[in-house]
Scaffold this motif. Structure first.
Motif, PDB file in Angstrom:
ATOM      1  N   ALA A   1    -100.142  47.239 -53.543  1.00  0.00           N
ATOM      2  CA  ALA A   1    -100.541  47.349 -51.875  1.00  0.00           C
ATOM      3  C   ALA A   1     -99.647  47.368 -51.125  1.00  0.00           C
ATOM      4  CB  ALA A   1    -101.692  46.097 -51.660  1.00  0.00           C
ATOM      5  N   ALA A   2     -98.484  46.332 -51.432  1.00  0.00           N
ATOM      6  CA  ALA A   2     -97.441  46.188 -50.436  1.00  0.00           C
ATOM      7  C   ALA A   2     -96.420  47.435 -50.408  1.00  0.00           C
ATOM      8  CB  ALA A   2     -96.510  44.945 -50.986  1.00  0.00           C
ATOM      9  N   LYS A   3     -96.508  47.951 -51.503  1.00  0.00           N
ATOM     10  CA  LYS A   3     -95.741  49.385 -51.704  1.00  0.00           C
ATOM     11  C   LYS A   3     -96.439  50.486 -50.993  1.00  0.00           C
ATOM     12  CE  LYS A   3     -92.579  47.488 -54.096  1.00  0.00           C
ATOM     13  NZ  LYS A   3     -91.123  47.368 -53.498  1.00  0.00           N
ATOM     14  N   ILE A   4     -97.746  50.481 -51.150  1.00  0.00           N
ATOM     15  CA  ILE A   4     -98.441  51.623 -50.738  1.00  0.00           C
ATOM     16  C   ILE A   4     -98.840  51.512 -49.129  1.00  0.00           C
ATOM     17  CG2 ILE A   4    -101.057  52.665 -50.572  1.00  0.00           C
ATOM     18  CD1 ILE A   4    -101.178  51.922 -53.609  1.00  0.00           C
ATOM     19  N   ALA A   5     -98.815  50.309 -48.480  1.00  0.00           N
ATOM     20  CA  ALA A   5     -98.734  50.142 -47.210  1.00  0.00           C
ATOM     21  C   ALA A   5     -97.640  50.608 -46.374  1.00  0.00           C
ATOM     22  CB  ALA A   5     -98.760  48.609 -46.733  1.00  0.00           C
ATOM     23  N   LEU A   6     -96.324  51.089 -47.019  1.00  0.00           N
ATOM     24  CA  LEU A   6     -95.295  51.601 -46.409  1.00  0.00           C
ATOM     25  C   LEU A   6     -95.511  53.001 -46.384  1.00  0.00           C
ATOM     26  CD1 LEU A   6     -92.523  51.630 -45.006  1.00  0.00           C
ATOM     27  CD2 LEU A   6     -91.695  51.272 -47.222  1.00  0.00           C
ATOM     28  N   ALA A   7     -96.012  53.302 -47.451  1.00  0.00           N
ATOM     29  CA  ALA A   7     -96.207  55.027 -47.868  1.00  0.00           C
ATOM     30  C   ALA A   7     -97.550  55.547 -46.872  1.00  0.00           C
ATOM     31  CB  ALA A   7     -96.910  54.996 -49.382  1.00  0.00           C
ATOM     32  N   ARG A   8     -98.424  54.773 -46.839  1.00  0.00           N
ATOM     33  CA  ARG A   8     -99.381  55.067 -46.056  1.00  0.00           C
ATOM     34  C   ARG A   8     -99.282  55.310 -44.561  1.00  0.00           C
ATOM     35  NH1 ARG A   8    -103.244  58.226 -44.070  1.00  0.00           N
ATOM     36  NH2 ARG A   8    -105.120  56.961 -43.072  1.00  0.00           N
ATOM     37  N   ALA A   9     -98.326  54.391 -43.992  1.00  0.00           N
ATOM     38  CA  ALA A   9     -98.035  54.209 -42.821  1.00  0.00           C
ATOM     39  C   ALA A   9     -97.044  55.296 -42.482  1.00  0.00           C
ATOM     40  CB  ALA A   9     -97.000  53.104 -42.531  1.00  0.00           C
ATOM     41  N   SER A  10     -96.210  56.025 -43.540  1.00  0.00           N
ATOM     42  CA  SER A  10     -95.727  57.276 -43.247  1.00  0.00           C
ATOM     43  C   SER A  10     -96.664  58.256 -43.153  1.00  0.00           C
ATOM     44  CB  SER A  10     -94.685  57.477 -44.499  1.00  0.00           C
ATOM     45  OG  SER A  10     -93.875  56.416 -44.814  1.00  0.00           O
ATOM     46  N   ALA A  11     -97.753  58.317 -43.833  1.00  0.00           N
ATOM     47  CA  ALA A  11     -98.561  59.422 -43.908  1.00  0.00           C
ATOM     48  C   ALA A  11     -99.250  59.407 -42.533  1.00  0.00           C
ATOM     49  CB  ALA A  11     -99.700  59.178 -45.022  1.00  0.00           C
ATOM     50  N   VAL A  12     -99.695  58.289 -41.989  1.00  0.00           N
ATOM     51  CA  VAL A  12    -100.218  58.134 -40.832  1.00  0.00           C
ATOM     52  C   VAL A  12     -99.423  58.774 -39.688  1.00  0.00           C
ATOM     53  CG1 VAL A  12    -100.988  56.740 -38.936  1.00  0.00           C
ATOM     54  CG2 VAL A  12    -101.778  56.219 -41.340  1.00  0.00           C
ATOM     55  N   VAL A  13     -98.128  58.668 -39.685  1.00  0.00           N
ATOM     56  CA  VAL A  13     -97.158  59.244 -38.822  1.00  0.00           C
ATOM     57  C   VAL A  13     -97.070  60.865 -38.969  1.00  0.00           C
ATOM     58  CG1 VAL A  13     -94.997  59.286 -37.689  1.00  0.00           C
ATOM     59  CG2 VAL A  13     -96.133  57.061 -38.242  1.00  0.00           C
ATOM     60  N   ILE A  14     -96.970  61.195 -40.261  1.00  0.00           N
ATOM     61  CA  ILE A  14     -97.004  62.643 -40.570  1.00  0.00           C
ATOM     62  C   ILE A  14     -98.118  63.380 -40.061  1.00  0.00           C
ATOM     63  CG2 ILE A  14     -96.931  64.094 -42.281  1.00  0.00           C
ATOM     64  CD1 ILE A  14     -95.221  62.565 -43.882  1.00  0.00           C
ATOM     65  N   SER A  15     -99.259  62.731 -40.437  1.00  0.00           N
ATOM     66  CA  SER A  15    -100.674  63.096 -39.837  1.00  0.00           C
ATOM     67  C   SER A  15    -100.575  63.472 -38.347  1.00  0.00           C
ATOM     68  CB  SER A  15    -101.705  62.446 -40.488  1.00  0.00           C
ATOM     69  OG  SER A  15    -102.944  63.250 -40.053  1.00  0.00           O
ATOM     70  N   ALA A  16    -100.303  62.325 -37.579  1.00  0.00           N
ATOM     71  CA  ALA A  16    -100.352  62.332 -36.105  1.00  0.00           C
ATOM     72  C   ALA A  16     -99.428  63.509 -35.610  1.00  0.00           C
ATOM     73  CB  ALA A  16     -99.897  61.037 -35.667  1.00  0.00           C
ATOM     74  N   GLY A  17     -97.924  63.580 -36.231  1.00  0.00           N
ATOM     75  CA  GLY A  17     -97.166  64.526 -35.884  1.00  0.00           C
ATOM     76  C   GLY A  17     -97.578  65.933 -36.159  1.00  0.00           C
ATOM     77  N   LEU A  18     -98.247  66.105 -37.213  1.00  0.00           N
ATOM     78  CA  LEU A  18     -98.673  67.420 -37.644  1.00  0.00           C
ATOM     79  C   LEU A  18     -99.819  68.011 -36.544  1.00  0.00           C
ATOM     80  CD1 LEU A  18     -98.626  67.472 -41.524  1.00  0.00           C
ATOM     81  CD2 LEU A  18     -97.138  68.633 -39.925  1.00  0.00           C
ATOM     82  N   GLY A  19    -100.649  66.903 -36.357  1.00  0.00           N
ATOM     83  CA  GLY A  19    -101.712  67.212 -35.407  1.00  0.00           C
ATOM     84  C   GLY A  19    -100.990  67.544 -33.769  1.00  0.00           C
ATOM     85  N   ILE A  20    -100.133  67.092 -33.560  1.00  0.00           N
ATOM     86  CA  ILE A  20     -99.503  67.528 -32.429  1.00  0.00           C
ATOM     87  C   ILE A  20     -99.107  69.026 -32.243  1.00  0.00           C
ATOM     88  CG2 ILE A  20     -97.568  67.208 -30.585  1.00  0.00           C
ATOM     89  CD1 ILE A  20     -97.886  64.219 -31.098  1.00  0.00           C
ATOM     90  N   LEU A  21     -98.415  69.259 -33.543  1.00  0.00           N
ATOM     91  CA  LEU A  21     -98.143  70.582 -33.739  1.00  0.00           C
ATOM     92  C   LEU A  21     -99.106  71.560 -33.927  1.00  0.00           C
ATOM     93  CD1 LEU A  21     -95.064  70.186 -36.011  1.00  0.00           C
ATOM     94  CD2 LEU A  21     -95.202  69.886 -33.328  1.00  0.00           C
ATOM     95  N   GLY A  22    -100.394  71.197 -34.201  1.00  0.00           N
ATOM     96  CA  GLY A  22    -101.616  71.827 -34.696  1.00  0.00           C
ATOM     97  C   GLY A  22    -101.751  72.203 -36.002  1.00  0.00           C
ATOM     98  N   VAL A  23    -101.100  71.519 -37.014  1.00  0.00           N
ATOM     99  CA  VAL A  23    -100.962  71.811 -38.266  1.00  0.00           C
ATOM    100  C   VAL A  23    -101.876  70.900 -39.010  1.00  0.00           C
ATOM    101  CG1 VAL A  23     -99.498  72.098 -40.241  1.00  0.00           C
ATOM    102  CG2 VAL A  23     -98.770  72.664 -38.009  1.00  0.00           C
TER     103      VAL A  23
END
Length: 581
Positions: A552-574
């Motif tokens: 869980a401690a490791k996945i928390a960081l990975a998931r946080a990365s994915a949240v930001v990637i998803s938000a960024g792609l959303g801005i780009l319309g991807v």
């Protein structure tokens, strides 16, 4: 949570304290005080230029200011050390608990992490595409459409009140050419041989338009002179083309809020009203322009014209608004159109133009400045050309379009997500190569694949955790204990995540959505690096065999990365990829 903004607030508070203590004079302007990542990560986690930018107005040596300021910052429990470097920069090292706070904040805020009130509801009009309604959109329009749409999403994310607008250029001679071209396809639909003479639009896309005209009018127009059918066919064909353009935009994921018509400006008094506004300001006069520099064009002649005194607002020469025959120049309806935007209450106007409109920038900015008494700012973004390649060769033109590669050609070959992301891998004013083979290859050299793969990798970790029966929901991960030691690769990743809110504000202030694409590539690179390091160091793997708490401690960081990637792609319309196929 905006870590850089929070630490900058601490810097400002310390400076205010120095003012109250008499160490600094009152009335200092902090606007240029910045907190940013250091150029060399070895120097710390953040750096501030406060002492450097305040030294001159404070009439003090920058190192003297820096030494006092560093002492105050070191008292902040988030800051482990504040070291003065060089002539007066201050390098800051943060407590590891700060990185845990960032990770938790991302998981709690989700897609809203990084969202800000930078725009504070400022009304912005982003006008983009605005292609002539004479045929399908081509690859140049594709880049402008993606850029404008991503910019609008970026500004919305930063708190601006954004309107997406398309200006239909349906008031010029090109729509008469469209009507004549469509009429020939109508004749073809009636069983006659079309006469696609030089100057008409030859593309096959007008065949259905001709058939639609026949369905509406039968053969009643065949023997009529042009003056009897031109206006009706012009209106009908224009609407048919706009339906095609709306479909083109939809396949790219672009949806406009407003469609404005150039034709609606004529005969309604709007052009006259805009010019009257300028005339009342003493900016319209009758005059003769100096001859253009260099070799004179053969058709140039010295003649009196109605001119706009655009040089009063930074233009190189004054600009004609009415021809000697009394008709409007192309500039006049554009002035009126922007006057309607100002009248609608926008505080900021952004126009996305093709590179061939470079000579139009100064005159249009001058018009907006004059019409709004300099209250409204106009930012014009020029979109450079796109060169298409396939199998190492230039991609051939579209038969359907007749003269160019269409937007649909590109999307059908590469897909909307790939097309959108790749169109933002260069700054808008830099030329862009679009190689169909390279944008589809699965390698680190393909930015869209690399970013999508990073998101998909995190999704695969979450699926495996679910198969093990572990709760790895964002709510659970947001509370997980992250007080353990951080590996340098983990620190590098979380520091990059912490930059996201700052990056968004920089990109929004500059109207540069390509910065989001660049950032996502860097973030994905840090995630892949940590993933690959785990192949050699099992303690760094996101899934720790049989240990849910450690995982869980490791996945928390990975998931946080994915949240930001998803938000960024959303801005780009991807659309973020959950698995790679």
């Amino acid at each position: 949570m905006h870590l850089f903004s929070d630490i900058r607030a601490a810097v400002i508070a310390a400076l205010d304290q120095m003012v109250s203590e008499g160490a600094l004079p009152e009335g200092l302007d902090y606007a240029n005080v910045a907190v940013e990542p250091p150029r060399d990560p070895l120097h710390g986690d953040m750096a501030t230029n406060a002492a450097m930018v305040l030294a001159k107005p404070a009439k003090s040596k920058p190192r003297d200011i820096a030494e006092t300021l560093a002492g105050k910052l070191a008292a902040d429990d988030r800051i482990v050390s504040a070291d003065v470097a060089g002539p007066g920069f201050i390098n800051l090292r943060l407590d590891p608990k700060v990185w845990a706070d960032v990770t938790h904040a991302v998981l709690k805020e989700g897609a809203d992490y990084g969202r800000s009130d930078l725009g504070k509801g400022v009304k912005v009009n982003v006008e983009y595409v605005s292609a002539n309604p004479t045929g399908p959109m081509h690859v140049g329009h594709t880049r402008g459409a993606v850029f404008g749409d991503a910019l609008a999403s970026l500004l919305d994310f930063a708190g601006y009140d954004v309107t997406r607008e398309y200006y239909i250029n349906d008031g010029g001679a090109q729509v008469d050419v469209l009507a004549r071209s469509a009429y020939e396809r109508y004749r073809e639909a009636c069983g006659l041989e079309p006469e696609i003479r030089e100057g008409l639009y030859p593309g096959d896309y007008l065949i259905p338009v001709g058939e639609a005209i026949k369905a509406k009018y039968g053969e009643s127009l065949l023997d009529k002179p042009e003056e009897d059918w031109l206006e009706d066919i012009r209106e009908f064909a224009t609407e048919q083309m706009m339906e095609m353009i709306r479909g083109d935009l939809a396949c790219l994921g672009v949806k406009m809020d407003v469609f404005s018509s150039e034709k609606s400006l004529y005969g309604t008094g709007q052009i006259e009203a805009a010019l009257k506004r300028l005339e009342d300001l003493g900016l319209i006069y009758e005059g003769v322009l100096d001859p253009p520099k260099g070799k004179l064009p053969e058709d140039w002649e010295e003649r009196e014209q109605t001119l706009f005194r655009s040089t009063d607002y930074g233009d190189d020469v004054d600009r004609p608004v009415k021809k000697s025959d009394g008709s409007w120049t192309y500039f006049a309806p554009d002035i009126a159109y922007h006057w309607t935007k100002i009248d609608r209450g926008y505080d900021l106007l952004i126009d996305v133009f093709g590179a061939d409109h470079g000579g139009y920038v100064k005159r249009m900015k001058a018009a907006v400045a004059a019409l709004s008494d300099r209250r409204v700012t106009l930012d014009i973004k020029l979109i450079q050309l796109v060169k298409l390649f396939k199998n190492g060769e230039p991609f051939k033109m579209s038969k359907r379009a007749g003269t160019f590669v269409t937007l649909r050609d590109v999307v059908e070959q590469a897909g909307a997500d790939v097309t959108r992301f790749h169109m933002l891998t260069r700054k808008n004013d830099a030329p862009l190569d679009f190689d169909f083979d390279k944008v589809l290859e699965q390698s680190k050299d393909n930015p869209v694949f690399y970013v999508q793969y990073a998101h998909a990798r995190v999704c695969s970790v979450l699926r495996k955790a679910a198969e093990a029966g572990w709760d790895m929901s964002d709510a659970r991960l947001a509370e997980v204990d992250l007080s353990g030691d951080w590996h340098p690769s983990e620190l590098e990743l979380v520091k990059k995540i912490a930059e996201w809110p700052r990056l968004l504000e920089i990109a929004a202030r500059a109207n540069e959505p390509h910065r989001v694409a660049f950032y996502l590539y860097d973030l994905a690179s840090d995630l892949h690096s940590l993933w690959n390091r785990g192949n050699d160091e099992p303690a760094l793997r996101f899934l720790q065999d049989g240990n849910e708490a450690a995982s869980a401690a490791k996945i928390a960081l990975a998931r946080a990365s994915a949240v930001v990637i998803s938000a960024g792609l959303g801005i780009l319309g991807v659309t973020p990829a959950e698995e790679m196929r």
